[in-house]
Enzyme design. Structure first.
Site, short mmCIF file in Angstrom:
data_model
loop_
_atom_site.label_atom_id
_atom_site.label_comp_id
_atom_site.label_asym_id
_atom_site.label_seq_id
_atom_site.Cartn_x
_atom_site.Cartn_y
_atom_site.Cartn_z
N ASN A 182 0.84 -1.20 0.00
CA ASN A 182 0.00 0.00 0.00
C ASN A 182 0.88 1.25 0.00
O ASN A 182 2.10 1.16 0.01
CB ASN A 182 -0.94 -0.02 1.21
N ASP A 196 -4.11 -6.41 5.15
CA ASP A 196 -5.08 -7.26 5.82
C ASP A 196 -4.96 -8.72 5.39
O ASP A 196 -5.21 -9.63 6.17
CB ASP A 196 -6.51 -6.76 5.51
N PRO A 256 -2.40 -11.90 10.57
CA PRO A 256 -2.67 -11.69 12.00
C PRO A 256 -2.83 -10.20 12.27
O PRO A 256 -2.21 -9.38 11.60
CB PRO A 256 -1.40 -12.23 12.67
N ASP A 257 -3.67 -9.87 13.23
CA ASP A 257 -3.82 -8.46 13.63
C ASP A 257 -2.76 -8.19 14.71
O ASP A 257 -2.87 -8.69 15.83
CB ASP A 257 -5.23 -8.19 14.15
N ILE A 258 -1.75 -7.42 14.35
CA ILE A 258 -0.60 -7.23 15.23
C ILE A 258 -1.00 -6.49 16.50
O ILE A 258 -0.72 -6.94 17.62
CB ILE A 258 0.53 -6.47 14.49
N VAL A 259 -1.67 -5.36 16.33
CA VAL A 259 -1.99 -4.53 17.51
C VAL A 259 -2.97 -5.26 18.44
O VAL A 259 -2.85 -5.18 19.66
CB VAL A 259 -2.48 -3.13 17.07
N LYS A 316 -13.13 0.05 16.51
CA LYS A 316 -11.81 -0.63 16.58
C LYS A 316 -11.20 -0.54 17.96
O LYS A 316 -10.54 -1.48 18.42
CB LYS A 316 -10.84 0.02 15.58
N LYS A 332 -10.47 -4.19 19.34
CA LYS A 332 -9.06 -4.61 19.46
C LYS A 332 -8.54 -4.43 20.89
O LYS A 332 -7.37 -4.68 21.15
CB LYS A 332 -8.18 -3.80 18.48
O1 C5P Z 1 -8.29 -2.87 11.26
P1 C5P Z 1 -7.45 -1.75 10.75
O2 C5P Z 1 -6.39 -2.20 9.80
O3 C5P Z 1 -8.20 -0.60 10.19
O4 C5P Z 1 -6.76 -1.19 12.08
C1 C5P Z 1 -5.78 -0.22 12.05
C2 C5P Z 1 -4.87 -0.37 13.24
O5 C5P Z 1 -4.55 -1.72 13.48
C3 C5P Z 1 -3.55 0.31 13.01
O6 C5P Z 1 -3.06 0.72 14.27
C4 C5P Z 1 -2.72 -0.80 12.41
O7 C5P Z 1 -1.33 -0.56 12.61
C5 C5P Z 1 -3.19 -1.98 13.20
N1 C5P Z 1 -3.13 -3.27 12.49
C6 C5P Z 1 -2.26 -4.24 12.90
N2 C5P Z 1 -2.25 -5.46 12.26
C7 C5P Z 1 -3.08 -5.72 11.23
C8 C5P Z 1 -3.98 -4.72 10.80
C9 C5P Z 1 -3.96 -3.52 11.45
O8 C5P Z 1 -1.50 -4.02 13.84
N3 C5P Z 1 -3.04 -6.88 10.64
#
Ligand code: C5P
Length: 400
Positions: free
Chosen positions: A210, A279, A306-309, A338, A342
């Site tokens: 991106n 994503d 995986p969603d890191i945060v 969010k 999260k």
């Molecule tokens: O769900 P979304 O991508 O909109 O959320 C944005 C937040 O989540 C940002 O802080 C981004 O750095 C974090 N994020 C993450 N891992 C992912 C997707 C988003 O840490 N896979």
């Protein structure tokens, strides 16, 4: 000693027997988080080798004024500007005399003249030399000009005399140096920051990514370091120079970013997720470059990253966790969702549909949202905004 985190200390060593203790002092300063660059006078090299100080400081040692090679690296004016503080330990009677009369006849004395940084001396000499009227006069003159004198201590001397003139112990000098700095908002805290895009490989030459420039994450990392934090910047591929005073870990994919984020997470106090993580990633990476086929439509199968945060926020030893929400519509509503989903402590929402702010721009306008409150920060250059955000994050972190 926490006040030394990220501080840039120029350690001058002059020619006295106490120079052997400067090796220990270098270690003490580094252990307290300072970045140390050593400058030695020619006489100092008779007592301790530059190689020892280079190994202990982790930086090249500066020796000569008119060294073309050294000037091509970090020149003397650059070095003078680099220093947050100049510490000369040991400082001989001769060096104090040269300083008092404003001489610049070697690299170290020139740096002291050329720098605006606070100057501290740890005198070390024979007791008769310290008591000498000229030395006392020079010491008084330097004190009047705002130079800090650490010691000397009183006791047994290398020459067999007893009296004033012993250099203070390295730990005490390091402590006194630390006291010269104010405590920052995040002094003693460890902050992890993710920044930039991720790249998800399709085959050896192609990827999904991106437009994130990483500028916001890098500016936050800089502001956190300025506030005294120990910073780990976990960066996707960006076109930005490695910032000073922090550890940068470079990654490509979301999975690598997650692994780097979880490494040492137990030591992390504040986690800021500023990266634009993909994503989805291709289910499999082709071993060889994929060839063009006959078919007009090609299918690519993707799997969720995986969603890191969220992983960090759900960790057993979770740090104070901050996320970003880059949205093109219903910005605040999505951001609030969010924050809850999260399990974040704070979310920073911005509208990336506007061309004047967001992704590749140098400016940004955001709303900071916690469970209790929402605060709008108007359009500001990213570096300034980063300082405001770090102040806000630090306040919230401390008020927990
Ligand atoms: O769900 P979304 O991508 O909109 O959320 C944005 C937040 O989540 C940002 O802080 C981004 O750095 C974090 N994020 C993450 N891992 C992912 C997707 C988003 O840490 N896979």
């Amino acid at each position: 000693m926490q006040r030394l985190t990220n501080r840039q200390i120029l350690l001058g060593i002059t020619g006295g027997i106490a120079a052997y203790k400067s090796a220990e002092l270098t270690r003490n300063l580094r252990a307290a988080g300072a970045d140390v660059r050593v400058v030695m006078t020619p006489a100092a090299t008779e007592f301790i080798t530059p190689l020892t100080l280079q190994a202990l400081s982790g930086n090249p040692v500066h020796l000569h004024m008119l060294d073309a090679e050294a000037e091509a690296g970090m020149g003397h004016i650059e070095l003078a500007r680099w220093a947050d503080l100049i510490l000369v330990a040991p400082a001989t009677a001769d060096f104090m005399a040269r300083l008092a009369t404003g001489q610049g006849n070697d690299l170290l004395s020139t740096l002291c003249l050329a720098s605006d940084a606070p100057l501290c001396l740890a005198p070390a000499m024979n007791q008769a030399m310290w008591r000498d009227t000229a030395t006392q006069h020079n010491a008084a003159l330097l004190s009047e000009r705002g130079v800090q004198l650490f010691g000397p201590g009183v006791g047994e001397q290398a020459c067999g005399d007893t009296g004033p003139g012993r250099m203070l112990e390295p730990m005490e000098i390091a402590q006194r140096t630390a006291e010269q700095f104010d405590a920052g908002l995040l002094t003693g805290k460890t902050v992890f920051i993710t920044a930039g895009p991720t790249r998800e490989a399709i085959d050896p030459v192609r990827y999904i990514s991106n437009h994130s420039s990483g500028k916001m994450g890098y500016a936050l990392a800089q502001a956190a370091a300025d506030a005294g934090a120990t910073v780990k910047l976990i960066s996707g591929p960006v076109n930005l120079a490695e910032p000073a005073r922090m550890q940068r870990v470079q990654v490509d994919s979301a999975e690598q970013m997650l692994a780097a984020s979880l490494e040492g997470i137990e030591q992390c106090d504040i986690f800021i997720a500023a990266a634009a993580v993909a994503d989805y990633r291709p289910t499999a990476v082709a071993e060889h470059k994929m060839k063009k086929g006959k078919e007009e439509v090609m299918e690519l199968h993707l799997v969720k990253n995986p969603d890191i945060v969220a992983t960090v926020a759900n960790h057993a030893q979770r740090p104070f966790t901050v996320g970003f929400a880059a949205e093109t519509r219903d910005v605040l509503q999505y951001a609030r969702g969010k924050l809850a989903r999260k399990k974040l402590d704070l979310i920073i929402a911005n509208d990336v549909s506007r061309s004047d702010i967001g992704f590749n721009s140098d400016q940004n306008a955001v709303t900071v949202i916690s469970a209790e409150q929402e605060l709008e920060l108007p359009c500001t250059p990213k570096r300034q905004l980063a300082s405001q955000l770090i102040r806000l994050i630090a306040d919230q972190y401390h008020s927990q």
